[in-house]
Scaffold this motif. Structure first.
Motif, mmCIF file in Angstrom:
data_model
loop_
_atom_site.group_PDB
_atom_site.id
_atom_site.type_symbol
_atom_site.label_atom_id
_atom_site.label_comp_id
_atom_site.label_asym_id
_atom_site.label_seq_id
_atom_site.Cartn_x
_atom_site.Cartn_y
_atom_site.Cartn_z
ATOM 1 N N PHE A 112 0.824 -1.282 0.321
ATOM 2 C CA PHE A 112 0.243 -0.265 0.020
ATOM 3 C C PHE A 112 0.829 1.429 0.204
ATOM 4 N N VAL A 113 1.584 1.474 1.092
ATOM 5 C CA VAL A 113 2.692 2.632 0.835
ATOM 6 C C VAL A 113 3.496 3.078 -0.207
ATOM 7 N N TRP A 114 4.169 2.040 -1.244
ATOM 8 C CA TRP A 114 4.972 1.262 -2.561
ATOM 9 C C TRP A 114 3.799 1.912 -3.474
ATOM 10 N N MET A 115 2.355 2.430 -3.225
ATOM 11 C CA MET A 115 1.612 2.267 -4.446
ATOM 12 C C MET A 115 1.244 4.163 -4.081
ATOM 13 N N VAL A 116 1.439 4.268 -2.897
ATOM 14 C CA VAL A 116 1.027 5.502 -2.818
ATOM 15 C C VAL A 116 1.542 6.776 -3.170
ATOM 16 N N LEU A 117 2.827 6.082 -3.139
ATOM 17 C CA LEU A 117 3.998 6.860 -3.167
ATOM 18 C C LEU A 117 4.314 7.229 -4.231
ATOM 19 N N TRP A 118 4.517 5.871 -5.742
ATOM 20 C CA TRP A 118 4.606 5.353 -6.464
ATOM 21 C C TRP A 118 3.348 6.475 -7.565
ATOM 22 N N ARG A 119 1.993 6.278 -7.151
ATOM 23 C CA ARG A 119 0.687 7.568 -7.036
ATOM 24 C C ARG A 119 1.109 8.807 -7.297
ATOM 25 N N LEU A 120 1.843 9.143 -5.992
ATOM 26 C CA LEU A 120 2.354 10.798 -5.981
ATOM 27 C C LEU A 120 3.122 10.926 -6.264
ATOM 28 N N ALA A 121 4.971 10.114 -6.660
ATOM 29 C CA ALA A 121 4.957 10.339 -7.735
ATOM 30 C C ALA A 121 4.862 10.847 -10.112
ATOM 31 N N VAL A 122 4.132 9.918 -10.063
ATOM 32 C CA VAL A 122 3.092 9.922 -11.003
ATOM 33 C C VAL A 122 2.738 11.542 -11.436
ATOM 34 N N ALA A 123 1.610 12.197 -9.932
ATOM 35 C CA ALA A 123 0.838 13.172 -10.000
ATOM 36 C C ALA A 123 1.747 14.147 -10.079
ATOM 37 N N ALA B 62 -6.312 11.858 -14.777
ATOM 38 C CA ALA B 62 -5.241 11.635 -14.571
ATOM 39 C C ALA B 62 -4.586 11.711 -13.120
ATOM 40 N N ILE B 63 -5.225 12.842 -12.546
ATOM 41 C CA ILE B 63 -4.513 13.181 -11.465
ATOM 42 C C ILE B 63 -5.989 11.775 -10.575
ATOM 43 N N GLY B 64 -6.600 11.998 -10.947
ATOM 44 C CA GLY B 64 -8.191 11.722 -9.884
ATOM 45 C C GLY B 64 -8.179 9.858 -9.874
ATOM 46 N N VAL B 65 -7.494 9.729 -11.111
ATOM 47 C CA VAL B 65 -7.540 7.952 -11.315
ATOM 48 C C VAL B 65 -6.347 7.247 -10.197
ATOM 49 N N LEU B 66 -5.396 8.390 -10.528
ATOM 50 C CA LEU B 66 -4.273 8.114 -9.479
ATOM 51 C C LEU B 66 -4.549 8.000 -8.085
ATOM 52 N N ALA B 67 -5.087 8.999 -7.447
ATOM 53 C CA ALA B 67 -5.724 9.337 -6.322
ATOM 54 C C ALA B 67 -6.886 7.777 -5.518
ATOM 55 N N ALA B 68 -7.303 7.513 -6.892
ATOM 56 C CA ALA B 68 -9.034 7.024 -6.660
ATOM 57 C C ALA B 68 -8.444 5.108 -5.867
#
Length: 191
Positions: A17-28, A53-59
């Motif tokens: 979960f932490v890695w997924m959130v960090l990855w998505r924050l980096a892309v955003a 795109a940011i919405g999909v990453l945050a979802a």
């Protein structure tokens, strides 16, 4: 057969979960930084592409948190029954092991006695608890466990309710209770 849900590896799940959130924050962050580089007429077009795109990453993280919370909520009614419920005909039967100081019908003293939650047994039979049902049984066969907030049948009480029932599953359930629960419980106590 005892029903035991598989527990997830919480440490591994938290790391993912932490890695997924960090990855998505980096892309955003990359998308947003690209948005601020362009100025002029293309800014609005880029903004229109960046927001979804940011919405999909945050979802993704939000859905995982909501799903974990719903899973936790679903497990709460059975939290105190950890390992003390069984499955018969796709219905979970909760079983209490209560210390006993009275001999059974054969005169043998059994240290703990099994009590079956009435709502679960009656659900198999297509019935609901009623006052007439309570009047049919002695307190040694059907009683209230206020600390558990349930009414339950003893081994003798559950056999009695299954004997008088005309439901097609009642005979199967009686055999299942005798073979899979009571005999297994007594063998375990003998060890």
């Amino acid at each position: 057969m005892k029903f035991r849900p598989k527990a997830p590896d919480m440490e591994l799940t938290a790391q993912r979960f932490v890695w997924m959130v960090l990855w998505r924050l980096a892309v955003a962050a990359l998308i947003i930084s690209g948005f601020f580089r362009f100025r002029g007429t293309d800014t609005m077009a880029l903004f229109m592409l960046a927001v979804p795109a940011i919405g999909v990453l945050a979802a993704g993280p939000i859905m995982i948190v909501v799903s974990a919370w719903l899973h936790w909520q679903r497990g709460q009614p059975h939290q105190k029954w950890q390992g003390n419920y069984y499955e018969f005909a796709n219905i979970q039967i909760r079983v209490l092991e209560i210390p006993n100081d009275l001999p059974d019908e054969t005169g043998q003293l059994i240290p703990t006695k099994l009590w079956f939650v009435d709502k679960d047994v009656l659900k198999v039979l297509g019935r609901k608890p009623t006052l007439q049902l309570k009047a049919m049984f002695k307190t040694t066969d059907y009683r209230d466990f206020s600390d558990e907030n349930v009414w339950a049948f003893s081994e003798v009480g559950v056999k009695k309710i299954l004997m008088i029932s005309t439901h097609p599953e009642s005979k199967k359930m009686m055999l299942w209770i005798e073979r899979e629960l009571i005999k297994v419980h007594r063998r375990r106590l003998e060890r």
